[in-house]
Write an enzyme that holds these catalytic residues in place. Sequence first.
Site, PDB file in Angstrom:
ATOM      1  CD  GLU A 167      -6.565  -3.116   6.786  1.00 56.79           C
ATOM      2  OE1 GLU A 167      -5.752  -4.069   6.803  1.00 56.79           O
ATOM      3  OE2 GLU A 167      -6.767  -2.395   5.797  1.00 56.79           O
TER       4      GLU A 167
ATOM      5  CD1 TRP B  89      -1.174  -6.011   3.052  1.00 55.01           C
ATOM      6  CD2 TRP B  89      -0.399  -6.670   5.028  1.00 55.01           C
ATOM      7  NE1 TRP B  89      -1.913  -5.378   4.032  1.00 55.01           N
ATOM      8  CE2 TRP B  89      -1.462  -5.769   5.252  1.00 55.01           C
ATOM      9  CE3 TRP B  89       0.248  -7.224   6.139  1.00 55.01           C
ATOM     10  CZ2 TRP B  89      -1.890  -5.412   6.529  1.00 55.01           C
ATOM     11  CZ3 TRP B  89      -0.170  -6.876   7.409  1.00 55.01           C
ATOM     12  CH2 TRP B  89      -1.227  -5.986   7.593  1.00 55.01           C
TER      13      TRP B  89
ATOM     14  CB  THR C  59      -0.998   0.077   1.162  1.00 58.15           C
ATOM     15  OG1 THR C  59      -1.904  -1.015   1.088  1.00 58.15           O
ATOM     16  CG2 THR C  59      -1.814   1.364   1.081  1.00 58.15           C
TER      17      THR C  59
ATOM     18  CG  ASN D 247      -4.166  -7.885   4.633  1.00 62.01           C
ATOM     19  OD1 ASN D 247      -4.800  -7.728   5.668  1.00 62.01           O
ATOM     20  ND2 ASN D 247      -4.225  -7.029   3.618  1.00 62.01           N
ATOM     21  CD  GLU D 248      -7.669  -6.120   2.766  1.00 61.65           C
ATOM     22  OE1 GLU D 248      -7.237  -5.718   1.664  1.00 61.65           O
ATOM     23  OE2 GLU D 248      -8.046  -5.344   3.659  1.00 61.65           O
TER      24      GLU D 248
END
Length: 816
Positions: free
Chosen positions: A291, A165, A123, A206-207
């Site tokens: 989150e 991530w 990010t 993550n995600e």
Amino acid sequence: MFSGSSRRRSVGGGGAPRGPWHSGWRPRRWAASLLGATVAAAAVLTGFASPAQAATAITINGGSGGRALDGIGAVSGGGGNSRLLVDYPEPQRSDILDYLFKPGYGAAMQLMKVEIGGDTNSTSGAEPSHEHTRGSINCNRGYEWWLMEQARTRNPNIALVGLAWGAPGWIGNGNFWSNDSIDYLVAWLDCAGTHGLTINYLGGWNEKGYNTTWYKNLRSTLNARGYANVKIVASDDFGWGAADDSLRDPAFGNAVQVFGSHYVCGYRSAQTSCPSSSNAVSTGKSLWASENGSDDYNAGAQALARGINRGYLDGKMTGYINWPVIAAITPNIPWATTGVAVAQQPWSGAYSIGKNAWVMAQTTQFTAPGWRYLDASSGYIGGNRNNGSYVSLKSTNNSDYSTIIETMDAGGAQTLDFTVTGGLSTGTVRVWSTNVRSNNTADHFVRGSDITPSGGRFSLTVQPGYVYSITTTSGQGKGAAVSPAQGNLALPYADTFDSYATGREARYLMDQQGSFEIVGCAAGRSGQCVRQMSEQAPIYWTSGQAEPYTLLGDLTWRNYTVSSDVLLEKSGYAQLIGRGNTYNHQGPQNMNGYYFRVTDGGAWSIRSNNTSGNWRTLASGNTSALGTGRWHNLAFTLNGSTLTAAIDGTTVGTATDSTWVAGQIGYGTGQGVTAQFDNLSVTAVGSPGTPTGEIRGAGSNRCLDVNGASQTDGAVVQIWDCNGGANQRWSLTSTNQLTVYGNKCLDVASAASGTRARIWSCTGGTNQQWRLNADGTIVGVASGLCLDINGGATANGSAVQLWTCNGGSNQQWIRG
């Protein structure tokens, strides 16, 4: 671009009106008839208070059942958002850390999730892996170990969470859901142990969904490797599908201790409604909003105030993790003002603590993990969400309690009549509050007058737009450390990289893809060098196939030469970056800037790119092969519109382009290309420019523009793509006027913050006089306020106005 603490805001901005009594708390006593006894009533934070509505009765019952609090905190990572904090000087670095973690001082975080670095952008930058290649483990890379150590030093009870991530490409040959990644995560836990850190929770990817077999294998491996006490969080994605699967697959359910979902109140929402699911609640497991946020460190405070309370009220969530902890990145990096604090200038030591920190403190300073929510003593005021919410928690001593009340959407004052029962203390109640609608820091985290209940009963009048904490505990406090003034990073700038330990990152160098870290220099050179460590494409978190690069410097740097010694370790290319500025973090990390690229075969090029990935080759050619394993010096000079490239002191090419006018320097390589860099030097060249010509917003790279090319008095000023038009050509007169068309002045109708800039026939008035400062700000002589792009916007047509000078990138202008 000015790298100071900035604040995004909505149109108009500004603080709430302040009444004549706003300097403190004013006690109020209620008549005995109200409660049947004389009560030393709640302190009321005044201002122009609205009349109180009919009283709402709330019973705080220590016998009420409820779930245990796991903690309120934030994420360091996802990624690179804490990068510059470690480079801050003392005492500012310790001051910031105290505001983040120290109990009784600031945000007092109870829970911190950190990224398990994967050599890839996640990010706001890329964080380094502890294992770039299989079996080569270094437990001292990056800054997350240091940050966790600092957090634990200040608060030994803070819970730590690890989550990946992205990951190096060798893992599972690109498949994260493999045994390789389980071994990789266990190695990270082993590294934590070398730092004296016990990790409390561990997540998956993550995600990126979840794989139930993988989580079951992770649990069995952790148990076998001595980490049975590490709790697994699944799945750090959107929704509660993992909880659904746990009910169908008991082995998966047994493997997982916490179900965590992201943005349970909606992505970047007002956080008015924060449900989980009936299946998630029925698992009996801890549920987390694992989150949330992604909001400005000030503007996000109202949403945060709602979400912390409503996550439990609506979904029985006992953990709340804001993204991120801090924005310790320069203003061109995505999400440059999110978190609870902003720290963009390690060279000056400047930082800013946001309202988010004080909203978080209203819960964290009055509770602790292990405290129990009191379900029957929590809810919406008067049963109406618009009135606000309250949650009550009792201490593990079964006597002390705290109630946190938020009135973000209330239309007026409300009186709350409390009755304390069920074995809880009926002693003195302390009251703290934050006026979330105010931008005055004196209105944040204020202690009011104590309340002495009578017969376990007392009242409190709460004003709209506040968070209140009422408590029988003590020890709360508001830190008093103050940031120094902001300032630019001066040129010349140089670094030999010899002063750093192996495996660390060079000062101010911010990786955006790949991993650039300190190693011993190759090819017989003594000392330390920066090496790009990623040897193959990573397992990306973003969708893009970006190549390794890293950035350094001040966004106000304009005309300079960046030079460095470079050694290619394998066939491919290395590059120097100049005037690097805004980049797009989604997909390939395309960035506004110029690039001087050289291959091992001697092919060179000067290139331009933008955030849409529109690469342009401005000049190219061939020179003698650089080869591999040999040192060469590359130099890239950017002087006005002239771009010059040199190798080993010989100019190989020039180009002319005026698209990018200022920005950072950087290093880059091709994908999987390892290379070394040494003896970085950045020196100013040419003149600093004149105040005649275009005036560009440093963050937007768009020009100060008269709307519609109008020459009519009162035509508003905005930003627009630079086009050389007469409505974008400004001159500074000897009487400090900025003129356009030769006879119209930059003008404001008043000296108030938020006043729109316009043009007007020149009158000589002080409302048409401006100071053009060395730090890039343009300040009105009459107002003392900065010329500002409203809300930090960068789009064509964004309004230009007056606003209090705050060091934001939207108040930084580049002239000439």
